[in-house]
Scaffold this motif. Structure first.
Motif, PDB file in Angstrom:
ATOM      1  N   GLU A 201      -2.433  32.370  28.851  1.00 21.47           N
ATOM      2  CA  GLU A 201      -0.985  32.615  28.801  1.00 21.47           C
ATOM      3  C   GLU A 201      -0.591  33.553  29.936  1.00 21.47           C
ATOM      4  O   GLU A 201       0.379  33.306  30.645  1.00 21.47           O
ATOM      5  CB  GLU A 201      -0.575  33.244  27.458  1.00 21.47           C
ATOM      6  N   VAL A 344       2.105  38.808  25.237  1.00 24.16           N
ATOM      7  CA  VAL A 344       1.017  37.917  24.848  1.00 24.16           C
ATOM      8  C   VAL A 344       0.040  38.698  23.982  1.00 24.16           C
ATOM      9  O   VAL A 344      -0.305  39.832  24.309  1.00 24.16           O
ATOM     10  CB  VAL A 344       0.281  37.408  26.112  1.00 24.16           C
ATOM     11  N   SER A 375       5.157  30.826  21.470  1.00 26.84           N
ATOM     12  CA  SER A 375       3.996  30.019  21.103  1.00 26.84           C
ATOM     13  C   SER A 375       3.249  30.851  20.070  1.00 26.84           C
ATOM     14  O   SER A 375       3.699  31.929  19.705  1.00 26.84           O
ATOM     15  CB  SER A 375       3.118  29.745  22.325  1.00 26.84           C
ATOM     16  N   ARG A 378       2.469  34.083  22.032  1.00 29.36           N
ATOM     17  CA  ARG A 378       3.356  34.545  23.098  1.00 29.36           C
ATOM     18  C   ARG A 378       4.813  34.522  22.645  1.00 29.36           C
ATOM     19  O   ARG A 378       5.224  33.643  21.901  1.00 29.36           O
ATOM     20  CB  ARG A 378       3.201  33.620  24.311  1.00 29.36           C
TER      21      ARG A 378
END
Ligand code: ASP
Ligand code: MG
Length: 402
Positions: A201, A344, A375, A378
């Protein structure tokens, strides 16, 4: 032990640095290890070669550009072999042909398919340090290819996987992976460990320490990476599947200013509209990142999304071309001065409230959020570019100041 060591362009930029790398590698060699070194081109060589190509022919074929770019790495490996020899240790340099590093045929953006290991193994058996060109390969036409900018990291990881190396060390001019870019965030700290997922990420968010395909490959083949400095002996950051420490809620904060937002306003609110819009862009290889669609009202809806700023003009041109026919919208709006800020952390998966805490940090410093995307590990927000520094520091310190 078999160790693959990769050094970037800044670590081999001049004679003194080349000898510095040579000595470091010889130390490990003299402890009885087998050493494979992967090098990038010296300093800004690749940029200069690209300028030369553009100067001669702005439309030069990709094949010829790769033919030119691969010379950069060939210079650094040959000079390194000479330096190691000068220090009394046997070494041999090899390019992509001599090793045989097979790639797909896409010039400029090839992918490694297979690496022959016989030649390297023979050289190691003969107690030589083996120095391999990063970034390059050969395709089925026996032409040189390159792996995309920053691709030497991927060469190193692929070699480590193919040779079943015990260690893969990526040397750079920073001490390891930081919680944020120390040039922007003054309280940034070096991480001792990070997972592949987090590193991926961060790498795709432009954190810049590792080529993201190298991290994908390391994850796929279980190659444990160490990112460390070529200038000192500090421990660096280990990149691996599971980290020993308790997972941190957030392990890094990153930003990306190469972002622009396009808003397509007043689209018809009916099936197929989003498909048509993004299909036009996909057909021209324009990557879209955060997407936001408004609630429909009066039979119309708005879709806004982000693209790389480099792709903005092309994306707008494509949309304008289809505006009258398939798209039918009232307005196309563009904003260039926006940036992404992301947090992240593998710990997010199991903890609620991480996003809220990030938004609170932004509220504390009066930064307005334009878009949000998430996500598993993230959270990304889109904000005005002028606020990036302030936002990064606020978010970083909220999660990572101890
Ligand atoms: N020399 C290439 C570049 O500058 C590859 C690399 O450095 O990894 O992109
Ligand atoms: Mg690099």
């Amino acid at each position: 032990m078999l160790i693959v060591k990769k050094f970037g362009g800044s670590s081999v930029a001049d004679k003194e640095k080349i000898f510095n790398v040579a000595k470091r590698c010889i130390e490990d060699y003299q402890k009885g290890n087998d050493i494979v070194i992967v090098l990038s081109a010296m300093g800004k060589t690749t940029d200069h070669l690209l300028e030369q190509a553009r100067d001669i022919n702005p439309k030069a074929s990709k094949r010829e550009v790769d033919m030119l770019l691969t010379t950069g790495e060939q210079i650094s490996v040959a000079l390194m072999a000479m330096a190691i020899n000068a220090l009394g240790v046997p070494a041999v340099s090899l390019n992509a042909f001599q090793v045989a590093m097979h790639t797909t045929s896409a010039y400029g953006n090839a992918r490694l398919k297979r690496i022959d290991t016989d030649r390297i193994k023979n050289e190691l058996e003969n107690k030589r340090i083996v120095i391999v060109t990063g970034f390059q390969g050969i395709n089925k036409y026996d032409d040189y290819t390159t792996l995309g900018r920053g691709g030497s990291d991927t060469t190193a990881v692929a070699l480590a996987a193919a040779l079943h190396a015990d260690k893969c060390e990526i040397y750079t001019d920073v001490d390891g992976v930081y919680t944020a870019d120390p040039r922007i965030v003054k309280n940034a700290k070096k991480l001792n460990e990070i997972t592949y997922g987090e590193m991926l990420e961060l790498a795709s968010l432009g954190a810049g320490v590792l080529h993201n395909r190298s991290v994908e490959m390391a994850k796929k083949y279980g190659v444990q990476l160490v990112v460390r400095s070529s200038l000192n002996n500090s421990e660096g950051t280990v990149v691996k599947e599971e980290i020993n420490m308790e997972k941190m809620l957030v392990s890094g904060v990153a930003s990306d200013k190469n972002t622009a937002r396009i808003a397509v306003i007043g689209l018809e609110d009916q099936p197929g509209v989003a498909f048509k819009l993004f299909n036009h862009l996909a057909r021209h290889n324009v990557n879209v990142d955060i997407i936001l669609q408004s609630v429909g009202r009066d039979g119309t809806k708005d879709i806004s999304f982000t693209v790389k700023e480099d792709d903005l003009d092309e994306a707008v041109a494509i949309l304008e071309r289809h505006r009258a026919t398939s798209l039918k919208c009232q307005k196309i709006d563009v904003e260039r001065d926006v940036a992404k800020v992301s947090i992240v952390g593998a710990g997010m998966m199991t903890n609620a409230g991480v996003a809220a805490k990030m938004f609170e940090a932004l509220y504390d410093v009066g930064v307005n959020i334009k878009m949000i995307s998430t996500s598993e590990i993230r959270v990304t927000v889109l904000i005005d570019e002028v606020h990036v520094e302030k936002a990064m520091n606020a978010v970083h310190d909220k999660f990572l100041l101890s």
